[in-house]
Design a protein around this motif. Structure first.
Motif, PDB file in Angstrom:
ATOM      1  N   UNK A 123       0.806  -1.208   0.000  1.00  0.00           N
ATOM      2  CA  UNK A 123       0.000   0.000   0.000  1.00  0.00           C
ATOM      3  C   UNK A 123       0.836   1.254   0.000  1.00  0.00           C
ATOM      4  N   UNK A 124       0.231   2.353  -0.505  1.00  0.00           N
ATOM      5  CA  UNK A 124       0.938   3.636  -0.565  1.00  0.00           C
ATOM      6  C   UNK A 124      -0.049   4.764  -0.367  1.00  0.00           C
ATOM      7  N   UNK A 125       0.484   5.965  -0.113  1.00  0.00           N
ATOM      8  CA  UNK A 125      -0.361   7.130   0.050  1.00  0.00           C
ATOM      9  C   UNK A 125      -0.609   7.791  -1.285  1.00  0.00           C
ATOM     10  N   UNK A 126      -1.667   8.605  -1.335  1.00  0.00           N
ATOM     11  CA  UNK A 126      -2.036   9.267  -2.585  1.00  0.00           C
ATOM     12  C   UNK A 126      -1.006  10.322  -2.957  1.00  0.00           C
ATOM     13  N   UNK A 127      -0.837  10.567  -4.268  1.00  0.00           N
ATOM     14  CA  UNK A 127       0.045  11.607  -4.750  1.00  0.00           C
ATOM     15  C   UNK A 127      -0.424  12.017  -6.134  1.00  0.00           C
ATOM     16  N   UNK A 128       0.179  13.094  -6.672  1.00  0.00           N
ATOM     17  CA  UNK A 128      -0.215  13.583  -7.985  1.00  0.00           C
ATOM     18  C   UNK A 128       0.560  12.850  -9.058  1.00  0.00           C
ATOM     19  N   UNK A 129      -0.129  12.105  -9.907  1.00  0.00           N
ATOM     20  CA  UNK A 129       0.502  11.369 -11.007  1.00  0.00           C
ATOM     21  C   UNK A 129      -0.258  11.662 -12.290  1.00  0.00           C
ATOM     22  N   UNK A 130      -0.209  12.909 -12.706  1.00  0.00           N
ATOM     23  CA  UNK A 130      -0.944  13.324 -13.898  1.00  0.00           C
ATOM     24  C   UNK A 130      -0.007  13.633 -15.064  1.00  0.00           C
ATOM     25  N   UNK A 131       1.136  14.221 -14.781  1.00  0.00           N
ATOM     26  CA  UNK A 131       2.135  14.504 -15.797  1.00  0.00           C
ATOM     27  C   UNK A 131       3.476  14.025 -15.250  1.00  0.00           C
ATOM     28  N   UNK A 132       3.920  12.866 -15.691  1.00  0.00           N
ATOM     29  CA  UNK A 132       5.158  12.277 -15.191  1.00  0.00           C
ATOM     30  C   UNK A 132       6.192  12.426 -16.294  1.00  0.00           C
ATOM     31  N   UNK A 133       7.027  13.456 -16.179  1.00  0.00           N
ATOM     32  CA  UNK A 133       7.924  13.794 -17.268  1.00  0.00           C
ATOM     33  C   UNK A 133       9.113  14.601 -16.756  1.00  0.00           C
ATOM     34  N   UNK A 134      10.309  14.214 -17.190  1.00  0.00           N
ATOM     35  CA  UNK A 134      11.495  15.023 -16.964  1.00  0.00           C
ATOM     36  C   UNK A 134      11.658  15.908 -18.200  1.00  0.00           C
ATOM     37  N   UNK A 135      11.688  17.221 -18.005  1.00  0.00           N
ATOM     38  CA  UNK A 135      11.706  18.150 -19.134  1.00  0.00           C
ATOM     39  C   UNK A 135      13.089  18.252 -19.760  1.00  0.00           C
ATOM     40  N   UNK A 136      13.118  18.380 -21.087  1.00  0.00           N
ATOM     41  CA  UNK A 136      14.313  18.827 -21.788  1.00  0.00           C
ATOM     42  C   UNK A 136      14.224  20.351 -21.908  1.00  0.00           C
ATOM     43  N   UNK A 137      15.351  20.989 -22.231  1.00  0.00           N
ATOM     44  CA  UNK A 137      15.375  22.460 -22.181  1.00  0.00           C
ATOM     45  C   UNK A 137      14.685  23.103 -23.377  1.00  0.00           C
ATOM     46  N   UNK A 138      14.575  22.381 -24.504  1.00  0.00           N
ATOM     47  CA  UNK A 138      14.072  22.983 -25.731  1.00  0.00           C
ATOM     48  C   UNK A 138      12.589  23.337 -25.631  1.00  0.00           C
ATOM     49  N   UNK A 139      12.175  24.323 -26.407  1.00  0.00           N
ATOM     50  CA  UNK A 139      10.786  24.762 -26.447  1.00  0.00           C
ATOM     51  C   UNK A 139      10.197  24.492 -27.830  1.00  0.00           C
ATOM     52  N   UNK A 140       8.879  24.576 -27.932  1.00  0.00           N
ATOM     53  CA  UNK A 140       8.198  24.382 -29.210  1.00  0.00           C
ATOM     54  C   UNK A 140       8.567  25.546 -30.135  1.00  0.00           C
ATOM     55  N   UNK A 141       8.928  25.283 -31.396  1.00  0.00           N
ATOM     56  CA  UNK A 141       9.320  26.357 -32.320  1.00  0.00           C
ATOM     57  C   UNK A 141       8.199  27.369 -32.514  1.00  0.00           C
ATOM     58  N   UNK A 142       8.541  28.603 -32.837  1.00  0.00           N
ATOM     59  CA  UNK A 142       7.513  29.643 -33.011  1.00  0.00           C
ATOM     60  C   UNK A 142       6.536  29.291 -34.125  1.00  0.00           C
ATOM     61  N   UNK A 143       5.252  29.560 -33.842  1.00  0.00           N
ATOM     62  CA  UNK A 143       4.212  29.308 -34.825  1.00  0.00           C
ATOM     63  C   UNK A 143       3.745  27.870 -34.880  1.00  0.00           C
ATOM     64  N   UNK A 144       4.259  27.012 -34.009  1.00  0.00           N
ATOM     65  CA  UNK A 144       3.852  25.605 -33.987  1.00  0.00           C
ATOM     66  C   UNK A 144       3.160  25.273 -32.668  1.00  0.00           C
ATOM     67  N   UNK A 145       2.313  24.254 -32.716  1.00  0.00           N
ATOM     68  CA  UNK A 145       1.557  23.827 -31.546  1.00  0.00           C
ATOM     69  C   UNK A 145       1.772  22.336 -31.332  1.00  0.00           C
ATOM     70  N   UNK A 146       2.078  21.954 -30.106  1.00  0.00           N
ATOM     71  CA  UNK A 146       2.265  20.541 -29.770  1.00  0.00           C
ATOM     72  C   UNK A 146       1.135  20.083 -28.868  1.00  0.00           C
ATOM     73  N   UNK A 147       0.546  18.950 -29.216  1.00  0.00           N
ATOM     74  CA  UNK A 147      -0.510  18.342 -28.412  1.00  0.00           C
ATOM     75  C   UNK A 147       0.025  17.024 -27.862  1.00  0.00           C
ATOM     76  N   UNK A 148      -0.045  16.859 -26.544  1.00  0.00           N
ATOM     77  CA  UNK A 148       0.451  15.644 -25.897  1.00  0.00           C
ATOM     78  C   UNK A 148      -0.643  15.030 -25.034  1.00  0.00           C
ATOM     79  N   UNK A 149      -0.680  13.711 -25.036  1.00  0.00           N
ATOM     80  CA  UNK A 149      -1.542  12.959 -24.133  1.00  0.00           C
ATOM     81  C   UNK A 149      -0.657  12.222 -23.136  1.00  0.00           C
ATOM     82  N   UNK A 150      -0.911  12.443 -21.850  1.00  0.00           N
ATOM     83  CA  UNK A 150      -0.206  11.754 -20.777  1.00  0.00           C
ATOM     84  C   UNK A 150      -1.172  10.734 -20.174  1.00  0.00           C
ATOM     85  N   UNK A 151      -0.837   9.478 -20.276  1.00  0.00           N
ATOM     86  CA  UNK A 151      -1.680   8.415 -19.727  1.00  0.00           C
ATOM     87  C   UNK A 151      -0.912   7.678 -18.641  1.00  0.00           C
ATOM     88  N   UNK A 152      -1.447   7.677 -17.426  1.00  0.00           N
ATOM     89  CA  UNK A 152      -0.786   7.026 -16.294  1.00  0.00           C
ATOM     90  C   UNK A 152      -1.786   6.135 -15.568  1.00  0.00           C
TER      91      UNK A 152
END
Length: 266
Positions: A27-56
């Motif tokens: 057993x374990x205690x509750x915690x937030x597990x909605x976006x489990x991701x280590x970020x890289x430094x780069x950003x989305x290029x200008x004028x572009x849109x990224x759509x991501x689905x996080x399934x946990x």
């Protein structure tokens, strides 16, 4: 960290396939597990849109209501993240978090907004550096704190076939049970290796140690290790999946995660 349409034909079978061959731990205690991701430094290029689905999917989590929060055991968390690049060094992301669990139905959890700045490539720093600020709301039945703020510095480096990223995150509750604690330290780290041009593997670490002025006792801290795989099938796609193990009693003990993202020219 917080996060509706979903790709049920792709994401849910992934979780179910793992569920069929794995058994629960402790057993374990509750915690937030909605976006489990280590970020890289780069950003989305200008004028572009990224759509991501996080399934946990939590195979082994809390099994009863704790401090007014619903159990996490056998809960499926679906998050949609939409990020738009405004300049070569600035993006903004928006999250919608949901949770589904047998007996509780499918619920809206909350929403966050996340502006992020990065050091431009033309500065030629030896490492990639960016700073993310995430603020938002989550319902009380899913979190002890209904309004939170996260500051996430991101430092990463590609060394040949090796990749390293460190996110020394600090966050604080703006409204809720932990609002008096001030800033808390929640570091993330990733070590990856390119086996081929299209397949990378590695290990991700996620921690929540407590207030920066004095960490919580070890049994109350959260520590998770995720062996992960990244599929680099195209510059437009992001595919990451793994299986995480919690190492303290305050951590959900067995979680499967998948990230599926696509960059649109919008």
């Amino acid at each position: 960290m917080m996060r509706i349409p979903r790709l049920s034909g792709v994401l849910s079978p992934f979780c179910l396939a793992i569920a069929s061959v794995l058994s629960a731990a402790a057993p374990a205690s509750a915690q937030d597990n909605y976006e489990i991701q280590v970020y890289s430094y780069d950003t989305v290029p200008p004028g572009r849109t990224m759509v991501e689905f996080h399934t946990n999917f939590t195979f082994n989590g809390s099994k009863s209501t704790q401090d007014g929060m619903l159990p996490t055991n056998h809960a499926l968390h679906e998050t949609i993240e939409i990020t738009h690049g405004f300049t070569a060094w600035f993006e903004t992301g928006f999250y919608i978090f949901t949770s589904a669990r047998s007996g509780d139905g499918w619920d809206y959890v909350g929403s966050h907004i996340r502006p992020r700045f990065r050091v431009p490539e033309k500065w030629r720093w030896p490492v990639g550096v960016s700073l993310s600020n995430e603020i938002g709301y989550q319902r009380r039945r899913f979190s002890l704190d209904t309004w939170t703020w996260e500051m996430r510095p991101i430092v990463d480096k590609q060394l040949g076939r090796w990749y390293l990223s460190f996110n020394p995150t600090v966050d604080r509750s703006l409204h809720g049970v932990n609002s008096g604690k001030g800033f808390e330290f929640s570091p993330n780290f990733k070590l990856g290796f390119d086996f081929t041009k299209k397949i990378s593997g590695g290990v991700e670490y996620y921690g929540a140690l407590g207030p920066v002025t004095g960490f919580d006792p070890l049994r109350e801290q959260q520590h998770q290790i995720f062996p992960v795989v990244d599929l680099n099938v195209s510059p437009k796609w992001e595919i990451n999946f793994g299986l995480g193990v919690g190492m303290t009693r305050s951590t959900d003990h067995l979680i499967a995660k998948m990230i599926l993202g696509y960059r649109f020219n919008l």
